[in-house]
Design a protein around this motif. Structure first.
Motif, PDB file in Angstrom:
ATOM      1  N   LEU A 161      -2.484   1.973  -3.048  1.00 29.98           N
ATOM      2  CA  LEU A 161      -3.721   1.194  -3.012  1.00 29.98           C
ATOM      3  C   LEU A 161      -4.113   0.884  -1.570  1.00 29.98           C
ATOM      4  O   LEU A 161      -3.261   0.589  -0.745  1.00 29.98           O
ATOM      5  CB  LEU A 161      -3.557  -0.119  -3.778  1.00 29.98           C
ATOM      6  N   SER A 174       0.824  -1.207   0.000  1.00 30.68           N
ATOM      7  CA  SER A 174       0.000   0.000   0.000  1.00 30.68           C
ATOM      8  C   SER A 174       0.859   1.259   0.000  1.00 30.68           C
ATOM      9  O   SER A 174       0.568   2.219  -0.714  1.00 30.68           O
ATOM     10  CB  SER A 174      -0.937  -0.006   1.216  1.00 30.68           C
ATOM     11  N   SER A 208      -7.930  -0.883  -7.202  1.00 32.36           N
ATOM     12  CA  SER A 208      -8.454   0.460  -6.977  1.00 32.36           C
ATOM     13  C   SER A 208      -9.962   0.388  -7.191  1.00 32.36           C
ATOM     14  O   SER A 208     -10.421  -0.005  -8.262  1.00 32.36           O
ATOM     15  CB  SER A 208      -7.823   1.449  -7.949  1.00 32.36           C
ATOM     16  N   CYS A 226      -6.274   3.994 -11.602  1.00 30.24           N
ATOM     17  CA  CYS A 226      -4.941   4.441 -11.196  1.00 30.24           C
ATOM     18  C   CYS A 226      -3.893   3.738 -12.058  1.00 30.24           C
ATOM     19  O   CYS A 226      -4.184   2.747 -12.721  1.00 30.24           O
ATOM     20  CB  CYS A 226      -4.711   4.201  -9.708  1.00 30.24           C
TER      21      CYS A 226
END
Length: 147
Positions: free
Chosen positions: A19, A14, A116, A121
């Protein structure tokens, strides 16, 4: 592998990709079995319920075939306009995804998937490379988890 270690892996991915929705699936009998995911976005129990209600079979998706049969990393910026767009992706409102297989001895045991939800993205080559390196550093535990 303990769930706390898996959550640490998710946190590292992440921080690289931005994300918030990252999960781990194992492959068993030609279908996906959800193991664990981040708690952001879709509730873990709902996620598992969707997979149990409508199993995701590898042969039903060219995306899953690429990850599992061809052992490829899959990156899709615009899922809705991809040939592999499926009911699962639509139901979960997934707009972009990153899937990295967990491979040992030429066998895919499962994969880590970052998605996402609700917005598209992009991922740079360097972000993907870092994610692969991190997943490789956890590989032994991930393989055990997915067996």
């Amino acid at each position: 592998m303990k769930i706390s270690k898996l959550e640490k892996l998710f946190s590292e991915i992440s921080s690289i990709t931005g994300l918030e929705n990252i999960g781990c699936h194992r492959v068993s009998e030609e279908r996906l079995i959800p193991i664990h995911k981040t708690t952001r976005g879709l509730n873990i129990n709902k996620w598992k319920k969707i997979h149990n209600k409508k199993p995701a079979y590898i042969s039903d998706s060219c995306i899953l075939e690429d990850v599992v049969y061809n052992q490829k990393i899959v990156v899709i910026k615009d899922v809705e306009n991809h040939e592999g767009y499926t009911e699962h992706l639509m139901e979960l409102n997934i707009k972009s995804l990153l899937m990295i297989p967990i491979i040992e001895n030429s066998k895919v045991y499962g994969f880590i998937q970052g998605v996402s939800i609700g917005k598209k993205c992009s991922f740079t080559y360097r972000q993907i490379e870092k994610c692969v390196d991190i997943i490789d550093s956890y590989k032994e535990g991930l393989v055990q988890l997915c067996e």
